[in-house]
Design a protein around this motif. Structure first.
Motif, PDB file in Angstrom:
ATOM      1  N   LEU A  93      20.021  11.779  26.648  1.00 26.98           N
ATOM      2  CA  LEU A  93      18.901  10.858  26.487  1.00 26.98           C
ATOM      3  C   LEU A  93      18.374  10.304  27.811  1.00 26.98           C
ATOM      4  CD1 LEU A  93      19.801   8.891  23.230  1.00 26.98           C
ATOM      5  CD2 LEU A  93      18.463  10.978  23.526  1.00 26.98           C
ATOM      6  N   PRO A  94      19.219   9.862  28.733  1.00 23.59           N
ATOM      7  CA  PRO A  94      18.670   9.432  30.027  1.00 23.59           C
ATOM      8  C   PRO A  94      17.926  10.549  30.759  1.00 23.59           C
ATOM      9  CG  PRO A  94      20.897   8.609  29.765  1.00 23.59           C
ATOM     10  CD  PRO A  94      20.662   9.575  28.642  1.00 23.59           C
ATOM     11  N   ALA A  95      18.429  11.775  30.653  1.00 23.57           N
ATOM     12  CA  ALA A  95      17.746  12.897  31.303  1.00 23.57           C
ATOM     13  C   ALA A  95      16.341  13.081  30.736  1.00 23.57           C
ATOM     14  CB  ALA A  95      18.563  14.179  31.135  1.00 23.57           C
ATOM     15  N   MET A  96      16.215  12.993  29.420  1.00 18.40           N
ATOM     16  CA  MET A  96      14.912  13.134  28.802  1.00 18.40           C
ATOM     17  C   MET A  96      13.989  11.951  29.136  1.00 18.40           C
ATOM     18  SD  MET A  96      14.499  15.986  27.057  1.00 18.40           S
ATOM     19  CE  MET A  96      14.962  16.562  28.692  1.00 18.40           C
ATOM     20  N   PHE A  97      14.566  10.777  29.249  1.00 24.16           N
ATOM     21  CA  PHE A  97      13.770   9.597  29.602  1.00 24.16           C
ATOM     22  C   PHE A  97      13.227   9.729  31.027  1.00 24.16           C
ATOM     23  CE2 PHE A  97      13.073   5.134  30.776  1.00 24.16           C
ATOM     24  CZ  PHE A  97      12.332   4.722  29.688  1.00 24.16           C
ATOM     25  N   ILE A  98      14.072  10.167  31.947  1.00 25.26           N
ATOM     26  CA  ILE A  98      13.632  10.371  33.333  1.00 25.26           C
ATOM     27  C   ILE A  98      12.583  11.474  33.399  1.00 25.26           C
ATOM     28  CG2 ILE A  98      14.386  11.124  35.619  1.00 25.26           C
ATOM     29  CD1 ILE A  98      17.088   9.795  34.997  1.00 25.26           C
ATOM     30  N   TYR A  99      12.771  12.514  32.590  1.00 22.91           N
ATOM     31  CA  TYR A  99      11.783  13.596  32.518  1.00 22.91           C
ATOM     32  C   TYR A  99      10.410  13.058  32.132  1.00 22.91           C
ATOM     33  CZ  TYR A  99       9.291  17.463  30.238  1.00 22.91           C
ATOM     34  OH  TYR A  99       8.342  18.357  29.833  1.00 22.91           O
ATOM     35  N   GLY A 100      10.378  12.193  31.121  1.00 22.00           N
ATOM     36  CA  GLY A 100       9.112  11.613  30.691  1.00 22.00           C
ATOM     37  C   GLY A 100       8.478  10.731  31.757  1.00 22.00           C
ATOM     38  N   LEU A 101       9.308  10.021  32.521  1.00 16.60           N
ATOM     39  CA  LEU A 101       8.791   9.149  33.567  1.00 16.60           C
ATOM     40  C   LEU A 101       8.228   9.940  34.747  1.00 16.60           C
ATOM     41  CD1 LEU A 101      11.478   6.307  33.745  1.00 16.60           C
ATOM     42  CD2 LEU A 101       9.184   6.181  32.764  1.00 16.60           C
ATOM     43  N   ILE A 102       8.821  11.098  35.015  1.00 17.95           N
ATOM     44  CA  ILE A 102       8.396  11.895  36.163  1.00 17.95           C
ATOM     45  C   ILE A 102       7.176  12.751  35.855  1.00 17.95           C
ATOM     46  CG2 ILE A 102       9.085  13.808  37.670  1.00 17.95           C
ATOM     47  CD1 ILE A 102      11.900  12.750  37.616  1.00 17.95           C
ATOM     48  N   LEU A 103       7.118  13.307  34.658  1.00 18.78           N
ATOM     49  CA  LEU A 103       6.132  14.341  34.335  1.00 18.78           C
ATOM     50  C   LEU A 103       4.695  13.880  34.519  1.00 18.78           C
ATOM     51  CD1 LEU A 103       5.500  17.159  33.253  1.00 18.78           C
ATOM     52  CD2 LEU A 103       5.608  16.210  30.944  1.00 18.78           C
ATOM     53  N   ILE A 104       4.308  12.784  33.877  1.00 21.87           N
ATOM     54  CA  ILE A 104       2.904  12.375  33.888  1.00 21.87           C
ATOM     55  C   ILE A 104       2.438  11.934  35.269  1.00 21.87           C
ATOM     56  CG2 ILE A 104       1.182  10.870  32.846  1.00 21.87           C
ATOM     57  CD1 ILE A 104       2.375  12.988  30.978  1.00 21.87           C
ATOM     58  N   PRO A 105       3.132  11.001  35.946  1.00 20.64           N
ATOM     59  CA  PRO A 105       2.674  10.607  37.284  1.00 20.64           C
ATOM     60  C   PRO A 105       2.664  11.776  38.269  1.00 20.64           C
ATOM     61  CG  PRO A 105       4.258   9.031  36.432  1.00 20.64           C
ATOM     62  CD  PRO A 105       4.289  10.211  35.511  1.00 20.64           C
ATOM     63  N   GLY A 106       3.697  12.620  38.202  1.00 26.37           N
ATOM     64  CA  GLY A 106       3.757  13.753  39.116  1.00 26.37           C
ATOM     65  C   GLY A 106       2.603  14.719  38.907  1.00 26.37           C
ATOM     66  N   THR A 107       2.325  15.026  37.645  1.00 22.97           N
ATOM     67  CA  THR A 107       1.228  15.942  37.336  1.00 22.97           C
ATOM     68  C   THR A 107      -0.112  15.352  37.760  1.00 22.97           C
ATOM     69  OG1 THR A 107       2.465  16.820  35.452  1.00 22.97           O
ATOM     70  CG2 THR A 107       0.089  17.229  35.502  1.00 22.97           C
ATOM     71  N   SER A 108      -0.317  14.074  37.486  1.00 26.23           N
ATOM     72  CA  SER A 108      -1.581  13.421  37.849  1.00 26.23           C
ATOM     73  C   SER A 108      -1.768  13.404  39.360  1.00 26.23           C
ATOM     74  CB  SER A 108      -1.611  11.994  37.297  1.00 26.23           C
ATOM     75  OG  SER A 108      -1.503  12.001  35.891  1.00 26.23           O
ATOM     76  N   TYR A 109      -0.702  13.078  40.093  1.00 25.73           N
ATOM     77  CA  TYR A 109      -0.800  13.055  41.554  1.00 25.73           C
ATOM     78  C   TYR A 109      -1.096  14.452  42.095  1.00 25.73           C
ATOM     79  CZ  TYR A 109       0.507  12.659  46.447  1.00 25.73           C
ATOM     80  OH  TYR A 109       0.496  12.702  47.814  1.00 25.73           O
ATOM     81  N   PHE A 110      -0.453  15.467  41.517  1.00 26.51           N
ATOM     82  CA  PHE A 110      -0.664  16.835  41.977  1.00 26.51           C
ATOM     83  C   PHE A 110      -2.118  17.259  41.780  1.00 26.51           C
ATOM     84  CE2 PHE A 110      -0.436  21.382  42.174  1.00 26.51           C
ATOM     85  CZ  PHE A 110       0.611  21.658  43.041  1.00 26.51           C
ATOM     86  N   VAL A 111      -2.686  16.903  40.648  1.00 23.54           N
ATOM     87  CA  VAL A 111      -4.074  17.289  40.360  1.00 23.54           C
ATOM     88  C   VAL A 111      -5.048  16.557  41.279  1.00 23.54           C
ATOM     89  CG1 VAL A 111      -5.898  17.198  38.616  1.00 23.54           C
ATOM     90  CG2 VAL A 111      -3.588  17.911  37.973  1.00 23.54           C
ATOM     91  N   GLU A 112      -4.801  15.274  41.529  1.00 22.53           N
ATOM     92  CA  GLU A 112      -5.740  14.477  42.316  1.00 22.53           C
ATOM     93  C   GLU A 112      -5.575  14.691  43.821  1.00 22.53           C
ATOM     94  OE1 GLU A 112      -5.155  10.463  41.104  1.00 22.53           O
ATOM     95  OE2 GLU A 112      -5.856  10.813  39.043  1.00 22.53           O
TER      96      GLU A 112
END
Length: 209
Positions: A93-112
């Motif tokens: 569960l912590p691994a999945m929670f960290i995954y959710g925290l990383i995915l969106i900001p990382g993807t948004s930063y990469f695109v912008e």
């Protein structure tokens, strides 16, 4: 004959509960995927709101996932979570929670920002690291669980989930090949397997009950 715990019938929730529980998880998962897809395709996407939605979704999913354990622990004949399952939960569960925290900001930063070089590689790989830890948690559970019956049920559930995942990916892959459906990246395979695990566990429970 009912399973016994210290001379008393073991706590059971019944098929109606498990069917409703599995349907709720499927509904939450399907609603989340549809909502995210709708937001992206209708220009409603926002990195901040996207992160909030992911965090809220994962908290709700974790709460629903733990509901059977909480209910059974309060029932007559209820038993506590086994040590191997407890360790699996504290890893997965912590691994999945960290995954959710990383995915969106990382993807948004990469695109912008459109980073290059090592930074681009680091941002791209970052979401995969907690997923690898989640996969490790699944593998360690089979190593640490000493109850052969529970281990067999877990293996059966995961095999069914794997079969469902391969079936969905195969059919969707051919539809994608002919441009009949939106393209989905390969990283979605593991979340799909996790969703398929819910009905797989229900089928396994029905078989071994």
């Amino acid at each position: 004959m009912n399973a016994m715990v210290d001379g008393e019938p073991k706590a059971k929730l019944g098929p109606v509960f498990w069917i409703g529980w599995s349907a709720l998880i499927a509904l939450l998962g399907g609603g989340y995927i549809f909502g995210m897809f709708y937001a992206v395709t209708h220009n409603l996407w926002s990195p901040v709101w996207g992160t909030i939605v992911v965090v809220v979704f994962m908290v709700v999913m974790f709460a629903v996932a733990f509901t059977p354990y909480l209910l059974k622990s309060r029932m007559k004949g209820g038993v506590k979570m086994r040590p191997a399952m407890r360790r699996y939960t504290m890893r997965f569960l912590p691994a999945m929670f960290i995954y959710g925290l990383i995915l969106i900001p990382g993807t948004s930063y990469f695109v912008e920002a459109k980073p290059t070089g090592l930074l681009a590689w680091a941002i791209a790989i970052a979401p995969a690291i907690p997923v690898l830890f989640a996969i490790r948690a699944v593998m360690l559970y089979h190593k640490e669980e000493d109850d052969e019956f529970l281990k067999a049920m877990a293996a059966q559930s995961q095999l069914i989930a794997m079969g469902l995942t391969m079936a969905v990916c195969t059919v969707y892959g051919f539809l994608d090949l002919y441009r009949l459906v939106p393209h989905v990246e390969a990283w979605a395979v593991f979340p799909l397997w996790a969703v398929c695990l819910c009905p797989a566990q229900l089928l396994t429970w029905r078989r071994f009950k």
